[in-house]
Structure formats: C-alpha cells, structure tokens
Design a protein around this motif. Structure first.
Motif, PDB file in Angstrom:
ATOM      1  N   TYR A   1       0.831  -1.212   0.000  1.00 15.54           N
ATOM      2  CA  TYR A   1       0.000   0.000   0.000  1.00 15.54           C
ATOM      3  C   TYR A   1       0.866   1.263   0.000  1.00 15.54           C
ATOM      4  O   TYR A   1       0.596   2.214  -0.740  1.00 15.54           O
ATOM      5  N   VAL A   2       1.887   1.273   0.834  1.00 21.19           N
ATOM      6  CA  VAL A   2       2.772   2.440   0.917  1.00 21.19           C
ATOM      7  C   VAL A   2       3.501   2.647  -0.409  1.00 21.19           C
ATOM      8  O   VAL A   2       3.612   3.774  -0.909  1.00 21.19           O
ATOM      9  N   ALA A   3       3.985   1.557  -0.993  1.00 20.33           N
ATOM     10  CA  ALA A   3       4.682   1.654  -2.277  1.00 20.33           C
ATOM     11  C   ALA A   3       3.742   2.155  -3.371  1.00 20.33           C
ATOM     12  O   ALA A   3       4.131   2.996  -4.195  1.00 20.33           O
ATOM     13  N   ALA A   4       2.511   1.660  -3.383  1.00 21.77           N
ATOM     14  CA  ALA A   4       1.533   2.128  -4.375  1.00 21.77           C
ATOM     15  C   ALA A   4       1.295   3.622  -4.218  1.00 21.77           C
ATOM     16  O   ALA A   4       1.271   4.368  -5.202  1.00 21.77           O
ATOM     17  N   GLY A   5       1.134   4.074  -2.976  1.00 27.38           N
ATOM     18  CA  GLY A   5       0.929   5.496  -2.729  1.00 27.38           C
ATOM     19  C   GLY A   5       2.132   6.331  -3.132  1.00 27.38           C
ATOM     20  O   GLY A   5       1.984   7.405  -3.732  1.00 27.38           O
ATOM     21  N   ALA A   6       3.330   5.838  -2.831  1.00 30.27           N
ATOM     22  CA  ALA A   6       4.551   6.576  -3.167  1.00 30.27           C
ATOM     23  C   ALA A   6       4.742   6.677  -4.679  1.00 30.27           C
ATOM     24  O   ALA A   6       5.072   7.749  -5.207  1.00 30.27           O
ATOM     25  N   VAL A   7       4.522   5.577  -5.393  1.00 25.83           N
ATOM     26  CA  VAL A   7       4.668   5.589  -6.853  1.00 25.83           C
ATOM     27  C   VAL A   7       3.611   6.497  -7.481  1.00 25.83           C
ATOM     28  O   VAL A   7       3.904   7.261  -8.400  1.00 25.83           O
ATOM     29  N   ALA A   8       2.390   6.430  -6.970  1.00 29.31           N
ATOM     30  CA  ALA A   8       1.330   7.295  -7.496  1.00 29.31           C
ATOM     31  C   ALA A   8       1.655   8.767  -7.254  1.00 29.31           C
ATOM     32  O   ALA A   8       1.520   9.603  -8.161  1.00 29.31           O
ATOM     33  N   LEU A   9       2.086   9.080  -6.060  1.00 31.43           N
ATOM     34  CA  LEU A   9       2.433  10.459  -5.736  1.00 31.43           C
ATOM     35  C   LEU A   9       3.597  10.951  -6.597  1.00 31.43           C
ATOM     36  O   LEU A   9       3.561  12.077  -7.117  1.00 31.43           O
ATOM     37  N   TYR A  10       4.603  10.106  -6.792  1.00 34.23           N
ATOM     38  CA  TYR A  10       5.738  10.482  -7.620  1.00 34.23           C
ATOM     39  C   TYR A  10       5.299  10.735  -9.065  1.00 34.23           C
ATOM     40  O   TYR A  10       5.746  11.698  -9.696  1.00 34.23           O
ATOM     41  N   GLY A  11       4.406   9.901  -9.564  1.00 31.45           N
ATOM     42  CA  GLY A  11       3.892  10.103 -10.922  1.00 31.45           C
ATOM     43  C   GLY A  11       3.152  11.422 -11.069  1.00 31.45           C
ATOM     44  O   GLY A  11       3.343  12.146 -12.048  1.00 31.45           O
ATOM     45  N   VAL A  12       2.341  11.755 -10.087  1.00 33.56           N
ATOM     46  CA  VAL A  12       1.592  13.013 -10.137  1.00 33.56           C
ATOM     47  C   VAL A  12       2.544  14.206 -10.038  1.00 33.56           C
ATOM     48  O   VAL A  12       2.399  15.193 -10.774  1.00 33.56           O
ATOM     49  N   VAL A  13       3.520  14.113  -9.145  1.00 30.61           N
ATOM     50  CA  VAL A  13       4.479  15.220  -8.979  1.00 30.61           C
ATOM     51  C   VAL A  13       5.249  15.468 -10.268  1.00 30.61           C
ATOM     52  O   VAL A  13       5.435  16.620 -10.679  1.00 30.61           O
ATOM     53  N   THR A  14       5.694  14.398 -10.932  1.00 26.50           N
ATOM     54  CA  THR A  14       6.441  14.611 -12.175  1.00 26.50           C
ATOM     55  C   THR A  14       5.545  15.150 -13.287  1.00 26.50           C
ATOM     56  O   THR A  14       6.017  15.907 -14.142  1.00 26.50           O
ATOM     57  N   THR A  15       4.269  14.800 -13.262  1.00 29.89           N
ATOM     58  CA  THR A  15       3.339  15.369 -14.242  1.00 29.89           C
ATOM     59  C   THR A  15       3.182  16.866 -14.002  1.00 29.89           C
ATOM     60  O   THR A  15       3.239  17.664 -14.942  1.00 29.89           O
ATOM     61  N   VAL A  16       3.005  17.243 -12.747  1.00 29.84           N
ATOM     62  CA  VAL A  16       2.854  18.657 -12.404  1.00 29.84           C
ATOM     63  C   VAL A  16       4.125  19.434 -12.761  1.00 29.84           C
ATOM     64  O   VAL A  16       4.049  20.574 -13.219  1.00 29.84           O
ATOM     65  N   ARG A  17       5.267  18.798 -12.619  1.00 29.41           N
ATOM     66  CA  ARG A  17       6.544  19.451 -12.944  1.00 29.41           C
ATOM     67  C   ARG A  17       6.849  19.403 -14.445  1.00 29.41           C
ATOM     68  O   ARG A  17       7.897  19.860 -14.874  1.00 29.41           O
ATOM     69  N   ASN A  18       5.927  18.829 -15.222  1.00 30.01           N
ATOM     70  CA  ASN A  18       6.055  18.770 -16.682  1.00 30.01           C
ATOM     71  C   ASN A  18       7.282  17.951 -17.127  1.00 30.01           C
ATOM     72  O   ASN A  18       7.988  18.324 -18.042  1.00 30.01           O
ATOM     73  N   ARG A  19       7.500  16.814 -16.458  1.00 29.95           N
ATOM     74  CA  ARG A  19       8.631  15.941 -16.770  1.00 29.95           C
ATOM     75  C   ARG A  19       8.129  14.608 -17.322  1.00 29.95           C
ATOM     76  O   ARG A  19       7.215  14.005 -16.763  1.00 29.95           O
ATOM     77  N   PRO A  20       8.735  14.128 -18.371  1.00 27.52           N
ATOM     78  CA  PRO A  20       8.370  12.796 -18.878  1.00 27.52           C
ATOM     79  C   PRO A  20       8.976  11.711 -17.977  1.00 27.52           C
ATOM     80  O   PRO A  20       9.908  11.989 -17.215  1.00 27.52           O
TER      81      PRO A  20
END
Length: 121
Positions: A10-29
């Motif tokens: 669960y923690v890993a899923a949350g961390a990966v999801a959060l990282y994906g959203v953060v990189t999207t917001v930062r406009n990074r592929p």
C-alpha cells in the motif's frame, strides 16, 4: 495474505502514485527513476503473489479462489503495462499513467486482502 507485506505494498503504491503526479505537475516525462520506482514496487508485488499462490495451491481454501487468483495475476501485470504505456511516447502525462496504474494496483491488493479475509476470517 501477509500483513506487513500488504502494508508495504500500500505504501509503495501510494509513493509511486504520488511520484507520478508530482512529475506530471513538474512537466517531466518518465525517466529512469520511474522505472526504478515501478521495479521496486513490482518486486514487492511479485513476492506477495508467490507467497499467496504457494499458500492457495498448498491447501488454503478460499470461497472465491478463482477470483483471488485473477486479482493476484492482475496485481502483478498492471504496473509493467502502465510503465510501457508511459514510456512508449514520453510526454508529461506518462507520470499520470504510472500514477493511475499504481492506484489501480493498490485497489487490487486491497481486494486481495478482502478475499483472503473472507476465506480465513
């Protein structure tokens, strides 16, 4: 299921999801760090799947055994597919694809827990 490993998933899923959203917001592929994050998450899911499959095929009876095994397979397959889609044509939205895959996988792990408890309550 395995309580500690389930919480780690669960923690890993949350961390990966959060990282994906953060990189999207930062406009990074998606880049190498996305692959490493998904890879680490996938290792956790594979360990959980192997242990659960050994228990099920070793004699643990579940009321919805087929459904459990399907969710187990889905939990292992979603992240590699999401990573492939995210990196096939790297745009800023690749992080969102990875995040959605991680959230879906987290839900699959939650459902696995429910099915396991129903059989071994």
């Amino acid at each position: 299921m395995i309580g500690v490993l389930e919480i780690v998933a669960y923690v890993a899923a949350g961390a990966v999801a959060l990282y994906g959203v953060v990189t999207t917001v930062r406009n990074r592929p998606p880049d190498r760090t996305h692959r490493l994050a998904v890879g680490a998450f996938e290792v956790i899911l594979l360990v959980q799947a192997v242990i659960a499959a050994v228990r099920v095929f070793g004699g643990v009876q579940l009321p919805e055994q087929t459904t459990f095994l399907i969710y187990l397979l889905v939990s292992v397959c979603v992240m590699p597919i999401a990573l492939q889609f995210a990196t096939a044509e790297p745009t800023r939205w690749g992080g969102t694809v990875i995040a959605v895959g991680a959230i879906g996988t987290g839900v699959a792990v939650w459902r696995l827990h429910d099915l396991w408890v129903a059989g071994n309550g």
